[in-house]
Enzyme design. Sequence first.
Site, PDB file in Angstrom:
ATOM      1  N   ARG A   1       0.850  -1.196   0.000  1.00  0.00           N
ATOM      2  CA  ARG A   1       0.000   0.000   0.000  1.00  0.00           C
ATOM      3  C   ARG A   1       0.883   1.243   0.000  1.00  0.00           C
ATOM      4  NH1 ARG A   1      -1.352   1.579   4.633  1.00  0.00           N
ATOM      5  NH2 ARG A   1      -2.236  -0.358   5.410  1.00  0.00           N
TER       6      ARG A   1
ATOM      7  N   TYR B   1     -17.894  16.598 -14.745  1.00  0.00           N
ATOM      8  CA  TYR B   1     -18.198  15.171 -14.800  1.00  0.00           C
ATOM      9  C   TYR B   1     -19.240  14.845 -13.707  1.00  0.00           C
ATOM     10  CZ  TYR B   1     -17.488  10.189 -13.952  1.00  0.00           C
ATOM     11  OH  TYR B   1     -17.674   8.855 -13.744  1.00  0.00           O
TER      12      TYR B   1
HETATM   13  C1  LIG Z   1     -14.495   9.254 -15.678  1.00  0.00           C
HETATM   14  C2  LIG Z   1     -14.127  10.607 -15.214  1.00  0.00           C
HETATM   15  C3  LIG Z   1     -13.784  10.834 -13.873  1.00  0.00           C
HETATM   16  C4  LIG Z   1     -13.855   9.762 -12.815  1.00  0.00           C
HETATM   17  O1  LIG Z   1     -12.933   8.749 -13.028  1.00  0.00           O
HETATM   18  P1  LIG Z   1     -13.173   7.215 -12.595  1.00  0.00           P
HETATM   19  O2  LIG Z   1     -11.926   6.558 -13.042  1.00  0.00           O
HETATM   20  O3  LIG Z   1     -14.408   6.753 -13.300  1.00  0.00           O
HETATM   21  O4  LIG Z   1     -13.351   7.220 -11.118  1.00  0.00           O
HETATM   22  C5  LIG Z   1     -13.414  12.131 -13.516  1.00  0.00           C
HETATM   23  N1  LIG Z   1     -13.387  13.132 -14.413  1.00  0.00           N
HETATM   24  C6  LIG Z   1     -13.720  12.939 -15.702  1.00  0.00           C
HETATM   25  C7  LIG Z   1     -13.677  14.096 -16.651  1.00  0.00           C
HETATM   26  C8  LIG Z   1     -14.108  11.681 -16.153  1.00  0.00           C
HETATM   27  O5  LIG Z   1     -14.460  11.512 -17.429  1.00  0.00           O
END
Ligand SMILES: *Cc1c(COP(=O)(O)O)cnc(C)c1O
Length: 393
Positions: A57, A109
């Site tokens: 970790r 997002y």
């Molecule tokens: C998918 C995404 C995230 C989140 O990432 P994960 O790997 O799904 O947790 C954050 N920001 C943007 C712009 C994304 O497209």
Amino acid sequence: MAKENFGKPFSHFGTNAIHAGQDPDQWNARMVVPPITMSTTYKQKGPGETYGFDYSRSGNPTRNCLEACIASLENGKHALCMASGLAATDLVVRLLKAGDHIVSMNDLYGGTNRYFRTMKQFGIDITFVDATDINKFGTAFQDNTKLVWIETPTNPMLNVVDIEAVVKITKEKSNALVAIDNTFATCYFQRPLELGADIVVNSMTKYMNGHSDAVMGCVVVRDDKVAERLRFLQNACGAVPSPFDCFLVNRGLKTMHVRMKQHMSNGLAVARFLEKNPRVVKVLHPGLESHPQHLLAKRQTRGFSGMVTVYLKGGIEESRKFLQNLKLFTTAESLGGYESLAELPAIMTHASVPKDQREELGIGDNLIRLSVGLEEEDDLIADLDQALKTAIQ
Ligand SMILES: *Cc1c(COP(=O)(O)O)cnc(C)c1O
């Protein structure tokens, strides 16, 4: 940033993607491809006296290789990998404490929006603002503002925010850190740290891995003090990725420069085809002259990834029919893989954004988001053409 840099890759990008952090001399057996180190624990010379690793970790050789490679691609100094993009976002927010304030954007997002809306229960105040209007953005600061969180281009509206202007106003008004979510543009086209940002976050689940087979995120910084705190939190909170996933993302990075060029040319070709199509109301893509921040995008970035957002003529029925009739584009969430995907943000990726906020942003039932993959351009356009003709009379 000089405008003439548009279309030119960052120096040594492909070479660093292949070599940074990957030196075979770091392994006794001189492996050219970094090994997947599954061991959770490491023998010590004497109690508390390690050979560089103590527990996976806290540090793992496969993850270290990947982190070194990412730091070089973002032109940062330190990279930290987390088990998802949202875990990387969470790591950054943990730099704050109760009573602090975040300035962020209304156009984010969906998962980041949902996460930020849980901040209240931890005593962290947050303002969602339209950051494409830099004056409005400036009015959101408070005495306790400690973090600015920007996404550019945004998901799914593909609005472009002026990173240098954001950094300038932030430094005038506060001592807050500026964090940029670089997932859509990627470090192949945009380097926020070179534009003055303090922190870059990527969902590597998307373009950086590029093969839709690993969920992972990263945080990249230059400042040693911030890095030290993040390193403490990475270990203390513990949402680290598995060595196998680190191997996959490290491998994905080896072709990132080759993939991104093709995503750009396919994405632009699709955007131009859709913009001329009578069954389409409007196309959002920063590479189109019709995009409101087209000139800013050309100044700030070296190019565009394969994301295209399109308003169809019609409503929910036409959108459903369009998605159901696509043959090469798969109806699915996520983006940035070699395969083309299509989705309906109002019902899928952005369903967690409150309805009034969705409407204000223009995320309606006829808004389709495409992640244009690496298939042949002609085949992609033919697929979109036939699905449009079937769905919209
Ligand atoms: C998918 C995404 C995230 C989140 O990432 P994960 O790997 O799904 O947790 C954050 N920001 C943007 C712009 C994304 O497209």
